[in-house]
Design a protein around this motif. Structure first.
Motif, PDB file in Angstrom:
ATOM      1  N   LEU A 161       0.898  -1.165  -0.036  1.00 51.09           N
ATOM      2  CA  LEU A 161      -0.084  -0.022   0.070  1.00 51.09           C
ATOM      3  C   LEU A 161       0.948   1.310   0.237  1.00 51.09           C
ATOM      4  O   LEU A 161       1.811   1.084   0.446  1.00 51.09           O
ATOM      5  N   THR A 162       0.366   2.452  -0.629  1.00 53.53           N
ATOM      6  CA  THR A 162       1.104   3.537  -0.491  1.00 53.53           C
ATOM      7  C   THR A 162       0.390   4.305   0.675  1.00 53.53           C
ATOM      8  O   THR A 162      -0.808   4.169   0.940  1.00 53.53           O
ATOM      9  N   PRO A 163       1.060   5.414   1.051  1.00 52.45           N
ATOM     10  CA  PRO A 163       0.433   6.284   2.156  1.00 52.45           C
ATOM     11  C   PRO A 163      -0.804   6.704   1.658  1.00 52.45           C
ATOM     12  O   PRO A 163      -1.650   7.345   2.589  1.00 52.45           O
ATOM     13  N   ARG A 164      -0.946   6.905   0.533  1.00 58.21           N
ATOM     14  CA  ARG A 164      -2.218   7.614  -0.063  1.00 58.21           C
ATOM     15  C   ARG A 164      -3.618   6.973   0.227  1.00 58.21           C
ATOM     16  O   ARG A 164      -4.635   7.482   0.425  1.00 58.21           O
ATOM     17  N   ILE A 165      -3.292   5.621   0.693  1.00 55.04           N
ATOM     18  CA  ILE A 165      -4.335   4.869   1.235  1.00 55.04           C
ATOM     19  C   ILE A 165      -5.078   5.575   2.574  1.00 55.04           C
ATOM     20  O   ILE A 165      -6.165   5.537   2.867  1.00 55.04           O
ATOM     21  N   LEU A 166      -4.419   6.480   3.140  1.00 55.67           N
ATOM     22  CA  LEU A 166      -4.668   7.063   4.397  1.00 55.67           C
ATOM     23  C   LEU A 166      -5.894   8.116   4.003  1.00 55.67           C
ATOM     24  O   LEU A 166      -6.679   8.355   4.972  1.00 55.67           O
TER      25      LEU A 166
END
Lengths: 260, 260
Positions: free
Chosen positions: B71-76
Motif C-alpha cells: 500500500l502507499t500512504p495515499r490509502i490514508l
DNA sequence: ACATTGTGTTCGCAATGCGAACGAAGTGCA
DNA sequence: TGCACTTCGTTCGCATTGCGAACACAATGT
C-alpha cells in the motif's frame, strides 16, 4: 492501435474505483450527505451511488437514516491498515512527544510517494496550527522540507525523472521554481543530511527535516519541526532545533533497526 | 422466503466489498504481499485479487514490483476522510497534548459505533504502551471506560437492545458479565458523568473517561486517561485525574459548540 | 530428469452492475 | 389550493463487467 511499447491493458475493477471515490467524497468537511450529493461530488450516476452507499452500510462502514448517509469510525480500519502494515509509526509517536515537550514546536513524520508527501504521524503544540494538516493529508514534495530531504535520497535517474515530470508550481515569492536550482537545493540537502525550507509553500511556514532510515540505511520517511519564520530566524535557534531533531530521528532509527 | 418484515434486498456491489477486504489484508503487520497471499487472506480467487490489486495500483493506492504488492500512504486518504469529515478531532489533539503534559499519562478519544469503540485520536506518554492501540483500532464497548460512558448516553430502549444482543465476553476475573449488573454500572456512570473501569479488559489496564458533547448536548465521543492500576489506587489520584480530564473535555466541548 | 506444488494469467460465459426511464416528493408561483 | 417544475430515490431490461475454471509457467523437491 499503438505500435511502440506495450499497451497491455491490466484488468481494472470499475465499481471498486467508484466505491473508493464515494468514501473520499465525505472527506471535505462533509459529514452527512444525501445520495444525490454523493453522486454529484463523486461524478457517478445516482444509481451507482445508491448501490455503493448501501454496500458501505451493509458492511458497517456507513450509516443512514434513510435520507442522509455518513461514515462510521470503522472506516478508519482502511487507512489504518497502512499504518499497522508498517507498524513503524506507533512507537515513533512517543519519541516525537518527548521532542515536542522539549522544543515546544509541532513535529510530524511524512512519507514520500510519487510527487507528494503524506503525513503519517503528527504531534501539534497547543498553539493550534493549520488543522487541515492532519494524518493522511498530502503536500507537494518540492516545496516542503519533508519532501526535499526524501527527494535527496533518490538516484540521479529518479531525480531527473521527478524534475522532468513534476508540476513545479509557485506558491509564494520564495518558492524555487527553476528546476536546476531545485536540483541543486535537493542535492545540497542530501549532502548536509537535513533540509530547511523557508516560506516556499506558505508565508507562515518554516520547517526543518531529517530523514528516517531502515536498518539497511534506506530513507523511508522524514521527520520535521515546523515553526513561525520569525522564530526560526532567532540566532542559535536552528542549531538547537536541528540537534534535538537529529537526536529524535536517531532514537527512531535505532528502534527501527532493532525491530525490523 | 420470510413472511414477516421486509426482506427487500438492497443492491450490494460485491466487487467493492472484496476490494475493501483486499485493503484490510495488509493490516496485520504484513507490509508486502504477493497476489496469492492476498487472495488467501481475503478469501477470494486469485483472479479477483489480481484485478483488485491492479486497480489499487492504477489509482495510486498501491505499488508493485511485479512480484509483491504494498500500500502507499495515499490509502490514508480513505480512512481519514472520516476524521476530516468530522473535523472535530484535529483541534482536540492540542488540548489532549496539554493534558498529557500535566498528568503524564496517555490520553485518547474514541467513538462508539455498534458494539465497539474506535480510537480516533491518541496521545501516548513516553512509557510506550500497547502500541496495538492506535488510531482506527477498536475494543468491545462494555469492558472499557470509553465505551461505558458512551453507552450511558443511550436511551433505555437502545441500552436494552445493546444488552440483549451484545456478545458479553469475559476477559479478566474483573470483567462484569452479568447483564443486569452491567446495566446498573452503565446507568451509574451516566448519573455520575464519568466512568472508571478497572482491569476488566486486561489486568494492566485502568481507565477513566468522560463524555464529549456537541452543541446540542448529545454525546458524540469520549475522552479518557489510562494508567497502571497500581497508580490509580494512590490516594487522591482519581480526584486529581478526573478534574484534569473534565477540564480538558470542557475545553473541547466549548470549542466544538463554537465551530459546529 | 520428472513429478509436484504453487503462482500468475487467459478467456468464455452469465451474473453483475449499469444508467435511461420512471415515479415520488418537494418547491415555487399564481 | 392547485398546478407546473425541479429534484430526488428507485426500478428493471440489457450489455458489460467481472467471475473463476482452466491453462501456462515457475519454483521446489526427489
Amino acid at each position: 492501435m499503438n505500435s511502440d511499447g506495450q499497451d497491455e491493458q491490466l484488468p481494472i475493477v470499475q465499481s471498486f474505483i467508484r466505491g473508493l471515490e464515494v468514501i473520499k467524497t465525505f472527506g471535505e468537511g462533509a459529514a452527512q450527505l444525501s445520495l444525490s450529493e454523493v453522486a454529484n461530488r463523486a461524478s457517478i450516476s445516482r444509481a451507482s451511488a445508491r448501490r455503493l452507499l448501501h454496500t458501505l452500510c451493509d458492511q458497517g462502514y456507513a450509516r443512514t437514516d434513510g435520507k442522509l448517509f455518513w461514515l462510521t469510525p470503522r472506516i478508519l480500519e482502511l487507512g489504518f491498515s497502512y499504518l499497522s502494515s508498517m507498524d513503524i509509526w506507533s512507537f515513533a509517536q512517543a519519541h516525537m512527544e518527548e521532542l515536542v515537550q522539549r522544543v515546544h514546536e509541532s513535529c510530524s513524520i511524512a512519507v514520500l510517494d510519487g510527487y507528494d508527501i503524506y503525513y503519517v504521524m503528527r504531534v501539534p503544540t497547543r498553539k493550534l496550527l493549520k488543522s487541515t494538516l492532519n494524518i493522511g493529508s498530502s503536500l507537494p514534495a518540492h516545496v516542503v522540507s519533508l519532501g526535499r530531504i526524501q527527494l535527496a535520497a533518490l538516484s540521479d535517474d529518479e531525480l531527473d525523472y521527478f524534475l522532468e515530470t513534476a508540476k513545479i508550481e509557485r506558491y509564494t515569492p520564495f518558492t524555487i521554481t527553476d528546476r536546476e536550482e531545485l536540483r541543486r537545493a535537493i542535492r545540497e540537502d542530501g549532502a548536509k543530511g537535513w533540509s530547511l525550507v523557508d516560506r516556499e509553500l506558505e508565508e507562515g511556514m518554516y520547517g526543518i527535516s531529517v530523514p528516517i532510515h531502515n536498518r539497511h540505511g534506506k530513507t523511508i520517511a522524514a521527520i520535521n519541526i515546523t515553526l513561525p519564520p520569525s522564530k526560526g530566524a532567532e540566532p542559535g535557534m536552528l542549531d538547537y532545533l536541528l540537534a534535538e531533531l537529529q537526536e529524535t530521528a536517531n532514537q527512531i532509527n535505532k528502534e527501527l533497526a532493532r525491530r525490523q
